[in-house]
Design a protein around this motif. Structure first.
Motif, mmCIF file in Angstrom:
data_model
loop_
_atom_site.group_PDB
_atom_site.id
_atom_site.type_symbol
_atom_site.label_atom_id
_atom_site.label_comp_id
_atom_site.label_asym_id
_atom_site.label_seq_id
_atom_site.Cartn_x
_atom_site.Cartn_y
_atom_site.Cartn_z
ATOM 1 N N LYS A 259 -2.859 5.306 13.031
ATOM 2 C CA LYS A 259 -3.995 5.094 13.389
ATOM 3 C C LYS A 259 -4.409 4.603 14.562
ATOM 4 C CE LYS A 259 -7.269 6.949 11.201
ATOM 5 N NZ LYS A 259 -8.201 7.895 11.235
ATOM 6 N N ILE B 76 0.666 -1.327 0.482
ATOM 7 C CA ILE B 76 0.098 -0.212 0.138
ATOM 8 C C ILE B 76 0.873 1.158 -0.184
ATOM 9 C CG2 ILE B 76 -2.132 -1.044 1.201
ATOM 10 C CD1 ILE B 76 -0.831 -0.250 3.540
ATOM 11 N N LYS C 78 4.885 3.091 1.541
ATOM 12 C CA LYS C 78 5.153 3.246 3.200
ATOM 13 C C LYS C 78 3.864 4.420 3.980
ATOM 14 C CE LYS C 78 10.355 3.484 3.443
ATOM 15 N NZ LYS C 78 11.147 4.145 3.468
ATOM 16 N N GLU C 79 3.946 5.535 2.768
ATOM 17 C CA GLU C 79 3.197 6.412 3.439
ATOM 18 C C GLU C 79 2.275 6.294 4.195
ATOM 19 O OE1 GLU C 79 2.267 11.117 2.512
ATOM 20 O OE2 GLU C 79 3.088 10.517 1.005
ATOM 21 N N LYS C 80 0.998 5.438 3.780
ATOM 22 C CA LYS C 80 0.305 5.043 3.561
ATOM 23 C C LYS C 80 0.063 3.812 5.156
ATOM 24 C CE LYS C 80 -4.326 2.815 2.420
ATOM 25 N NZ LYS C 80 -5.348 3.146 0.824
ATOM 26 N N ALA C 81 1.549 3.248 4.597
ATOM 27 C CA ALA C 81 1.236 2.002 6.346
ATOM 28 C C ALA C 81 1.547 2.811 7.464
ATOM 29 C CB ALA C 81 2.591 1.288 5.775
ATOM 30 N N CYS C 82 2.456 3.630 7.541
ATOM 31 C CA CYS C 82 2.870 4.293 8.474
ATOM 32 C C CYS C 82 1.523 5.150 9.150
ATOM 33 C CB CYS C 82 3.933 5.367 8.379
ATOM 34 S SG CYS C 82 5.595 4.496 7.781
ATOM 35 N N PHE C 83 0.887 5.737 8.209
ATOM 36 C CA PHE C 83 -0.604 6.484 8.437
ATOM 37 C C PHE C 83 -1.344 5.260 9.369
ATOM 38 C CE2 PHE C 83 -4.764 7.710 7.410
ATOM 39 C CZ PHE C 83 -4.460 9.137 8.009
ATOM 40 N N ARG C 84 -1.567 4.470 8.632
ATOM 41 C CA ARG C 84 -2.953 3.575 9.397
ATOM 42 C C ARG C 84 -2.428 3.018 10.573
ATOM 43 N NH1 ARG C 84 -6.017 0.499 4.363
ATOM 44 N NH2 ARG C 84 -4.799 -1.729 5.204
ATOM 45 N N ASP D 291 1.724 -3.293 5.667
ATOM 46 C CA ASP D 291 0.533 -2.573 6.811
ATOM 47 C C ASP D 291 1.387 -3.677 8.488
ATOM 48 O OD1 ASP D 291 -1.774 -1.553 6.338
ATOM 49 O OD2 ASP D 291 -2.937 -2.932 5.720
ATOM 50 N N LYS E 201 9.783 6.577 8.162
ATOM 51 C CA LYS E 201 9.732 7.817 7.518
ATOM 52 C C LYS E 201 10.779 8.447 7.090
ATOM 53 C CE LYS E 201 5.420 8.662 9.977
ATOM 54 N NZ LYS E 201 4.636 9.327 10.365
ATOM 55 N N GLY F 244 6.284 -1.230 2.614
ATOM 56 C CA GLY F 244 4.921 -0.100 2.317
ATOM 57 C C GLY F 244 3.897 -1.760 2.648
#
Length: 240
Positions: free
Chosen positions: A30, A19, A21-27, A190, A87, A188
């Motif tokens: 959360k 998905i 790296k940025e999205k995986a870290c964001f998830r 989860d 990051k 990238g």
């Protein structure tokens, strides 16, 4: 190439969901309180999920032991540091990063460096390697993982090898899971959290792994937690 620590395992013959790296870290951010809660619960923490949330907001919980509070704060600090490293593209599978994260994971519990003495694991007759072998074993691990093309498989194997080698006097599974998630996030993918409700099953599978060094059952268990349904196919695992 021989498997480090004589671990037996099959191979994943499917690619994980990428998905970014940025999205995986964001998830992960959360779900940050849930990750901290799950990690602490596996270590026997008496904190409830709302209490963990409250402590992470900077409000102490009355009537709790200081060491129980410190366990939560350590997991917060180490997970935050992992996210910073990923990051900033500074996460790597190195001894320095491993020890840096361990120093935060086990703050006031252990020394933040490879052990210089013997350790044992409760509930099993397995004897971890002698301390003078640890640097060589870590180098073997890094070299072996570089031959694994699937980042999900590589990440999970780091966790299992780190837990088996017992590089530190304490906090081995916690730090090795953190490295596992660093590999996943960096790829990238989860991060994986072992739910508190799976604690008994996880502990049983870990003890069986220590006794047999066969990682297949644990690999399947971790895949299921990550949302992959797998079945055995010869020496590989495939989507069900």
């Amino acid at each position: 190439m021989n498997t480090p620590l004589n671990i037996q395992h099959g191979h994943l013959n499917f690619q994980p969901r990428i998905i970014g790296k940025e999205k995986a870290c964001f998830r992960l951010m959360k779900l940050f309180p849930q990750f901290v809660f799950d990690i602490a619960k596996l270590e026997g923490s008496p904190y409830t999920f709302p209490e963990v949330q409250t402590l992470l907001e900077g409000i102490t919980i009355g009537g709790k032991r200081l060491e129980d509070q410190q366990l939560i704060l350590n997991q917060r600090d180490s997970l935050q540091q992992l996210l910073r490293l990923v990051k900033k593209d500074k996460f790597m599978i190195t001894k320095d990063i491993f020890c840096q994260l361990h120093e935060l994971v086990a703050y006031e519990e252990a020394l933040g460096k490879f052990r210089d003495g013997s350790v044992s694991i409760a509930g099993t007759d397995y004897s971890p390697p002698e301390s003078m072998q640890l640097d060589h074993i870590f180098e073997e691990m890094v070299n072996y993982l570089q031959t694994i093309q699937n980042p999900l498989e590589s990440a999970m194997l780091f966790f299992l090898m780190g837990s088996l080698a017992q590089f530190f006097f304490d906090g081995n599974k916690r730090t090795s899971r953190l490295m596992m998630n660093g590999i996943l996030l960096n790829s990238g993918i989860d991060a994986i959290s072992i739910p508190a409700k799976k604690k008994l099953a996880f502990n049983k599978k870990m003890l069986a792994f220590y006794n047999t060094r066969n990682a297949n059952d644990l690999l399947k268990f971790l895949c299921s937690i990550a949302g992959y349904r797998v079945k055995k196919y010869k020496n590989n695992y495939m989507l069900n």
